[in-house]
Design a protein around this motif. Structure first.
Motif, mmCIF file in Angstrom:
data_model
loop_
_atom_site.group_PDB
_atom_site.id
_atom_site.type_symbol
_atom_site.label_atom_id
_atom_site.label_comp_id
_atom_site.label_asym_id
_atom_site.label_seq_id
_atom_site.Cartn_x
_atom_site.Cartn_y
_atom_site.Cartn_z
ATOM 1 N N ARG A 119 0.786 -1.205 0.150
ATOM 2 C CA ARG A 119 -0.045 -0.007 -0.002
ATOM 3 C C ARG A 119 0.865 1.264 0.080
ATOM 4 N NH1 ARG A 119 -4.283 -2.032 4.174
ATOM 5 N NH2 ARG A 119 -5.736 -3.018 2.795
ATOM 6 N N LYS A 120 2.110 1.182 0.892
ATOM 7 C CA LYS A 120 2.807 2.392 0.934
ATOM 8 C C LYS A 120 3.679 2.638 -0.636
ATOM 9 C CE LYS A 120 3.837 2.010 5.925
ATOM 10 N NZ LYS A 120 5.049 1.805 6.728
ATOM 11 N N TYR A 121 4.001 1.623 -0.918
ATOM 12 C CA TYR A 121 4.486 1.590 -2.375
ATOM 13 C C TYR A 121 3.779 2.208 -3.276
ATOM 14 C CZ TYR A 121 6.660 0.221 -6.622
ATOM 15 O OH TYR A 121 7.252 0.182 -8.013
ATOM 16 N N ILE A 122 2.309 1.707 -3.359
ATOM 17 C CA ILE A 122 1.405 2.122 -4.508
ATOM 18 C C ILE A 122 1.131 3.581 -4.154
ATOM 19 C CG2 ILE A 122 -0.958 2.134 -5.303
ATOM 20 C CD1 ILE A 122 -0.815 -1.116 -4.747
ATOM 21 N N GLN A 123 0.940 4.060 -2.949
ATOM 22 C CA GLN A 123 0.839 5.576 -2.782
ATOM 23 C C GLN A 123 1.848 6.523 -3.178
ATOM 24 O OE1 GLN A 123 -2.065 6.964 -1.789
ATOM 25 N NE2 GLN A 123 -1.067 8.846 -1.992
ATOM 26 N N TYR A 124 3.322 5.996 -2.881
ATOM 27 C CA TYR A 124 4.292 6.625 -3.278
ATOM 28 C C TYR A 124 4.554 6.861 -4.936
ATOM 29 C CZ TYR A 124 9.243 7.660 -4.213
ATOM 30 O OH TYR A 124 10.466 8.245 -4.650
ATOM 31 N N ALA A 125 4.218 5.499 -5.305
ATOM 32 C CA ALA A 125 4.010 5.775 -7.035
ATOM 33 C C ALA A 125 3.215 6.643 -7.374
ATOM 34 C CB ALA A 125 3.951 4.115 -7.280
ATOM 35 N N ARG A 126 1.984 6.692 -6.800
ATOM 36 C CA ARG A 126 0.724 7.521 -7.229
ATOM 37 C C ARG A 126 1.200 9.024 -7.121
ATOM 38 N NH1 ARG A 126 -4.523 4.456 -5.048
ATOM 39 N NH2 ARG A 126 -4.737 3.066 -6.816
ATOM 40 N N THR A 127 1.962 9.358 -6.099
ATOM 41 C CA THR A 127 2.547 10.425 -5.804
ATOM 42 C C THR A 127 3.555 11.146 -6.594
ATOM 43 O OG1 THR A 127 1.651 10.296 -3.483
ATOM 44 C CG2 THR A 127 3.022 12.198 -3.672
ATOM 45 N N ASN A 128 4.645 10.177 -6.700
ATOM 46 C CA ASN A 128 5.882 10.802 -7.175
ATOM 47 C C ASN A 128 6.150 10.170 -8.599
ATOM 48 O OD1 ASN A 128 6.679 12.216 -4.535
ATOM 49 N ND2 ASN A 128 6.906 10.145 -3.764
ATOM 50 N N VAL A 129 5.490 9.462 -9.128
ATOM 51 C CA VAL A 129 6.033 8.612 -10.338
ATOM 52 C C VAL A 129 4.926 9.301 -11.326
ATOM 53 C CG1 VAL A 129 6.338 6.627 -11.677
ATOM 54 C CG2 VAL A 129 7.047 6.702 -9.415
ATOM 55 N N LYS A 130 5.443 10.014 -12.398
ATOM 56 C CA LYS A 130 4.800 10.579 -13.569
ATOM 57 C C LYS A 130 5.124 10.125 -14.860
ATOM 58 C CE LYS A 130 2.679 13.137 -10.460
ATOM 59 N NZ LYS A 130 1.527 12.473 -9.577
#
Length: 107
Positions: A93-104
């Motif tokens: 869950r933390k990884y997915i949240q990080y990816a949604r926030t930081n990976v564009k």
């Protein structure tokens, strides 16, 4: 189909028991015919039933309720995941949240 098999020499309405009022509700009728191939049918049936028999929720693996199935070399499961690579749900869950926030990604 009437009799269990579609007869391509007959019309659609002769092959199925649907009344005219029912048939008139459809804009398009499409007939899909399966070629009879016992070997391919058996292979497909084995794959589908095997997939359903092997399917267990990942959370049950993580909690240790169900042992992960192994293949011939003993360390990789039928789904391709190693025993050591099961990711805890909170970390995922933390990884997915990080990816949604930081990976564009740019396509």
């Amino acid at each position: 189909p009437i009799g269990g098999r579609y007869d391509s020499s007959c019309t659609f309405s002769e092959n199925v028991e649907l009344t005219d009022p029912i048939l008139q509700r459809f804009d398009l009728l499409c007939v899909l015919q399966d070629t009879v191939d016992p070997v391919a049918d058996e292979r497909l049936a084995s794959f589908v039933t095997g997939s359903h028999m092997k399917s267990v929720a990942t959370s049950e693996y993580a909690r240790g309720k169900v042992p992960m199935p192994e293949n011939d070399n003993g360390d990789v499961t039928w789904s391709g995941y190693s025993r050591a690579k099961v990711i805890p749900q909170d970390l995922l869950r933390k990884y997915i949240q990080y990816a949604r926030t930081n990976v564009k990604p740019i396509l």
